[in-house]
Each structure stands twice: as structure tokens, then as C-alpha cells.
Design a protein around this motif. Structure first.
Motif, PDB file in Angstrom:
ATOM      1  N   THR A 123      -2.329 -52.630 -51.279  1.00  0.00           N
ATOM      2  CA  THR A 123      -2.062 -53.929 -51.912  1.00  0.00           C
ATOM      3  C   THR A 123      -1.787 -53.761 -53.400  1.00  0.00           C
ATOM      4  O   THR A 123      -1.004 -54.520 -53.990  1.00  0.00           O
ATOM      5  N   LYS A 124      -2.408 -52.785 -54.006  1.00  0.00           N
ATOM      6  CA  LYS A 124      -2.211 -52.546 -55.432  1.00  0.00           C
ATOM      7  C   LYS A 124      -0.788 -52.108 -55.735  1.00  0.00           C
ATOM      8  O   LYS A 124      -0.257 -52.409 -56.812  1.00  0.00           O
ATOM      9  N   TYR A 125      -0.168 -51.432 -54.789  1.00  0.00           N
ATOM     10  CA  TYR A 125       1.216 -50.963 -54.975  1.00  0.00           C
ATOM     11  C   TYR A 125       2.035 -51.451 -53.776  1.00  0.00           C
ATOM     12  O   TYR A 125       2.384 -50.670 -52.881  1.00  0.00           O
ATOM     13  N   PRO A 126       2.372 -52.719 -53.743  1.00  0.00           N
ATOM     14  CA  PRO A 126       3.028 -53.285 -52.547  1.00  0.00           C
ATOM     15  C   PRO A 126       4.442 -52.762 -52.312  1.00  0.00           C
ATOM     16  O   PRO A 126       4.927 -52.785 -51.183  1.00  0.00           O
ATOM     17  N   ASP A 127       5.105 -52.299 -53.343  1.00  0.00           N
ATOM     18  CA  ASP A 127       6.486 -51.825 -53.195  1.00  0.00           C
ATOM     19  C   ASP A 127       6.580 -50.331 -52.889  1.00  0.00           C
ATOM     20  O   ASP A 127       7.694 -49.810 -52.744  1.00  0.00           O
ATOM     21  N   LEU A 128       5.455 -49.639 -52.836  1.00  0.00           N
ATOM     22  CA  LEU A 128       5.466 -48.193 -52.608  1.00  0.00           C
ATOM     23  C   LEU A 128       4.948 -47.868 -51.211  1.00  0.00           C
ATOM     24  O   LEU A 128       4.197 -48.656 -50.613  1.00  0.00           O
ATOM     25  N   THR A 129       5.394 -46.764 -50.707  1.00  0.00           N
ATOM     26  CA  THR A 129       4.915 -46.266 -49.409  1.00  0.00           C
ATOM     27  C   THR A 129       4.084 -45.005 -49.636  1.00  0.00           C
ATOM     28  O   THR A 129       4.356 -44.232 -50.567  1.00  0.00           O
ATOM     29  N   PHE A 130       3.117 -44.793 -48.756  1.00  0.00           N
ATOM     30  CA  PHE A 130       2.182 -43.672 -48.924  1.00  0.00           C
ATOM     31  C   PHE A 130       1.926 -42.989 -47.582  1.00  0.00           C
ATOM     32  O   PHE A 130       1.934 -43.651 -46.532  1.00  0.00           O
ATOM     33  N   THR A 131       1.709 -41.701 -47.669  1.00  0.00           N
ATOM     34  CA  THR A 131       1.251 -40.961 -46.490  1.00  0.00           C
ATOM     35  C   THR A 131      -0.282 -40.956 -46.483  1.00  0.00           C
ATOM     36  O   THR A 131      -0.927 -41.267 -47.493  1.00  0.00           O
ATOM     37  N   ALA A 132      -0.816 -40.593 -45.340  1.00  0.00           N
ATOM     38  CA  ALA A 132      -2.279 -40.523 -45.243  1.00  0.00           C
ATOM     39  C   ALA A 132      -2.847 -39.479 -46.208  1.00  0.00           C
ATOM     40  O   ALA A 132      -3.915 -39.682 -46.812  1.00  0.00           O
ATOM     41  N   ASN A 133      -2.122 -38.383 -46.379  1.00  0.00           N
ATOM     42  CA  ASN A 133      -2.594 -37.324 -47.267  1.00  0.00           C
ATOM     43  C   ASN A 133      -2.612 -37.794 -48.719  1.00  0.00           C
ATOM     44  O   ASN A 133      -3.545 -37.484 -49.471  1.00  0.00           O
ATOM     45  N   GLU A 134      -1.618 -38.551 -49.119  1.00  0.00           N
ATOM     46  CA  GLU A 134      -1.558 -39.038 -50.500  1.00  0.00           C
ATOM     47  C   GLU A 134      -2.704 -40.004 -50.784  1.00  0.00           C
ATOM     48  O   GLU A 134      -3.354 -39.939 -51.847  1.00  0.00           O
ATOM     49  N   ILE A 135      -2.957 -40.915 -49.859  1.00  0.00           N
ATOM     50  CA  ILE A 135      -4.058 -41.861 -50.057  1.00  0.00           C
ATOM     51  C   ILE A 135      -5.406 -41.133 -50.032  1.00  0.00           C
ATOM     52  O   ILE A 135      -6.325 -41.466 -50.798  1.00  0.00           O
ATOM     53  N   ALA A 136      -5.525 -40.132 -49.166  1.00  0.00           N
ATOM     54  CA  ALA A 136      -6.778 -39.381 -49.076  1.00  0.00           C
ATOM     55  C   ALA A 136      -7.098 -38.692 -50.389  1.00  0.00           C
ATOM     56  O   ALA A 136      -8.268 -38.619 -50.806  1.00  0.00           O
ATOM     57  N   LYS A 137      -6.084 -38.155 -51.070  1.00  0.00           N
ATOM     58  CA  LYS A 137      -6.321 -37.503 -52.345  1.00  0.00           C
ATOM     59  C   LYS A 137      -6.795 -38.491 -53.394  1.00  0.00           C
ATOM     60  O   LYS A 137      -7.644 -38.169 -54.234  1.00  0.00           O
ATOM     61  N   VAL A 138      -6.227 -39.705 -53.375  1.00  0.00           N
ATOM     62  CA  VAL A 138      -6.623 -40.706 -54.369  1.00  0.00           C
ATOM     63  C   VAL A 138      -8.044 -41.186 -54.119  1.00  0.00           C
ATOM     64  O   VAL A 138      -8.843 -41.330 -55.052  1.00  0.00           O
TER      65      VAL A 138
END
Length: 316
Positions: free
Chosen positions: A262-277
Motif C-alpha cells: 500500500t505504501k508503494y501502490p504503483d510499484l510491483t515487488f517480488t517475494a524476495n524483495e519484500i522479504a529483504k525489507v
């Protein structure tokens, strides 16, 4: 007719004349009476077994007597002693001294270089070997000395072990710090590269490159935090316990994933990218994204790799 006693002994000694090696033993015996076999053998210049044979033969012929040595005040076994018999009762009725063939026969084996028999060796051992004795005071002193030695040895081992553990701890801390510095430098370099790329894309009005650069920045920031987190020491109060004495309760994952999307509604993310954050495992994040997609809280934009974004409102 009265005669002098010393003269009679000298006459008896002179008339008893062994031959060969026995003569040397007899001469040594009469010269130094009341001594051990070892001293007689040294004085006669013969071996100890040879002297023992000759003395035994003298005793059988009535010309020598063996006196047991007994024990000393310290309890040690003393050697037996031998003395010559110089008396008129050694003569026969006619005043003649019987021939001493026994002594000559006893030393025949030694003169022919034959080895001594087992009984002679046993007799020699019995005369000279001291009996192993130990007083109660000596035993207690030895036990006290051993106790002191063991205590000193244990103290030395404990000191050496403590020094070795301290050395290993210091080496581990040094290695951990070196690894943190290296990982942080790499993460910062990657983050700097991502920032530069995103900045260049922003200036060139390249939205796709800018979005990719932002994702790299998010991922790089997580890598920097992860690298610096290794410097925090882990203090435990027991097996499997944390610093506060209890394990941290697991926090829910899906709300954190939704908040990030929700914080970045215009961006797409992989599971690995979100896991790192988020600092969570990529598998758990992937499961959470699949559940959110089924519930309509997230949208699967592309596959291989799967990329997700927040679901846009219907009125958008």
C-alpha cells in the motif's frame, strides 16, 4: 699341657687347605670374618655364586657358620654373614683334618664357566633384596603431596582453559567485526549504485528505470540493515532463551506485506524483495502474497518471477 688358643686356631686354619678357587674364598673368609657373601667374593676376586658355593661347602664340612642378618631399625633386610670355624673339634680322633673335597667339588662348575643354578640365584636374592616396607607416616605424607599436586594441576588447567576461551572469544569478535565491515561496504556500494541509477532515471524521465531503481534502493537499504545487525551481540541467559529470558512471540506477516504494498501502490515487488525489507523469510512472504492475492488484497501482475502490487480501489 696348656696351649695358646690363638695358636690352636692358626694351626687349625693352616691345616684346612682347600684347593683351587675354594682356597681363595677360605683365605678371604679367615681374613675378614663375619661379613657378607658379597664382601667375601670381592676380597677373593671371584663371582658371588662361586663364593656362595664354597661357603656352603665349608659349612657342610664344619668349617664355616652362617648367621642370619635379620632386619635393621628401618625394617630393611640385612644380608647374612659368614665366619670360619677354627676349633679342635674340627679334627678327627687321630688329630688329622679330614680332606675338604666338598668345597673343591662345589667350585668345579664355576671354574668350567658353567652358569649358576637357580637355587644359587634365589639364595643371593634372599640375602640382599630389601623388603619393600612403608610406614603409615610415609604413606600419609605421599597422599598429602599428591593432593597438593592435583590441586595445583587442576588450577593450572583451569587457568589455561580460561585463557584459551578468552583468546577464542577475542578472535571470534575480530572475525565478526571484519565480516560486518566487508558486508556493509558491499551493501552500501550496491545501495549507492541503486541511488545513482534511480537518480539518473528520474532526470531522464524514465519511469520504468526509476521504478526499478527504487526497488533496488529498498532492497539495498534492507541489506545494509542486515549487515550492520550482525554486530549486535546475542546475550542469552539459558539454553534457547533470549536476553529477557523468553523468546519473542512471532508477529503477523500479512499486515506488514499489505502495508508495504500500500505504501508503494504503483510499484510491483517480488517475494524476495519484500522479504529483504521486512527481514523475514522469502518463503513466508511468498505464502502471504498468495493468500493476499486469493483474498483480493494483492494483485499478481506478472510471473517468473511472480510480482505483486497492491489492489487498486474500484473507483480508481
Amino acid at each position: 699341657m696348656t696351649t695358646n688358643t690363638t695358636a690352636e686356631k692358626d694351626d687349625a686354619s693352616a691345616e684346612f687347605r682347600p684347593e683351587g678357587t675354594a682356597a681363595k674364598v677360605w683365605e678371604a673368609l679367615t681374613a675378614t670374618p663375619a661379613v657378607s657373601v658379597t664382601m667375601i667374593a670381592e676380597a677373593a676376586g671371584v663371582s658371588r655364586p662361586t663364593a656362595t658355593k664354597a661357603l656352603t661347602a665349608f659349612a657342610e664340612a664344619g668349617r664355616a657358620i652362617r648367621t642370619p642378618g635379620g632386619r635393621s631399625e628401618e625394617g630393611r633386610a640385612l644380608p647374612d654373614t659368614w665366619s670360619p670355624i677354627l676349633a679342635d673339634d674340627a679334627r678327627d680322633q687321630d688329630g688329622d683334618v679330614p680332606p675338604d673335597t666338598t668345597a673343591d667339588a662345589a667350585v668345579t662348575a664355576d671354574e668350567s664357566n658353567e652358569p649358576p643354578t637357580a637355587p644359587e640365584a634365589s639364595d643371593a636374592t634372599t640375602e640382599d633384596a630389601p623388603a619393600p616396607t612403608m610406614s603409615l607416616t610415609d604413606a600419609m605424607r605421599i597422599l598429602e603431596q599428591e593432593a597438593d599436586r592435583r590441586a595445583a594441576a587442576e588450577a593450572e588447567l583451569a587457568r589455561a582453559q580460561a585463557e584459551e576461551e578468552a583468546r577464542r572469544q577475542q578472535a571470534a569478535e575480530t572475525l565478526t567485526k571484519a565480516r560486518m565491515i566487508e558486508d556493509t561496504r558491499r551493501a552500501l556500494t550496491d545501495l549507492l549504485n541503486a541511488v545513482t541509477t534511480a537518480y539518473a532515471a528520474l532526470l531522464s524521465d524514465d519511469d520504468t528505470a526509476f521504478s526499478t531503481g527504487l526497488e533496488a534502493i529498498y532492497s539495498g537499504t534492507a541489506d545494509v540493515r542486515k549487515a550492520t545487525r550482525t554486530t549486535q551481540p546475542k546475550t542469552t541467559t539459558g539454553w534457547g532463551s533470549s536476553r529477557d529470558g523468553d523468546r519473542s512471540a512471532p508477529r503477523p506477516l500479512r499486515p506488514d506485506v499489505v502495508a508495504h504494498l500500500t505504501k508503494y501502490p504503483d510499484l510491483t515487488f517480488t517475494a524476495n524483495e519484500i522479504a529483504k525489507v521486512l527481514g523475514r523469510s522469502s518463503g513466508a512472504v511468498a505464502n502471504a502474497l498468495d493468500t493476499l492475492a486469493r483474498n483480493g488484497e494483492a494483485e499478481l501482475v506478472s510471473e517468473r518471477p511472480n510480482r505483486f502490487r497492491a489492489t487498486k480501489p474500484q473507483n480508481a
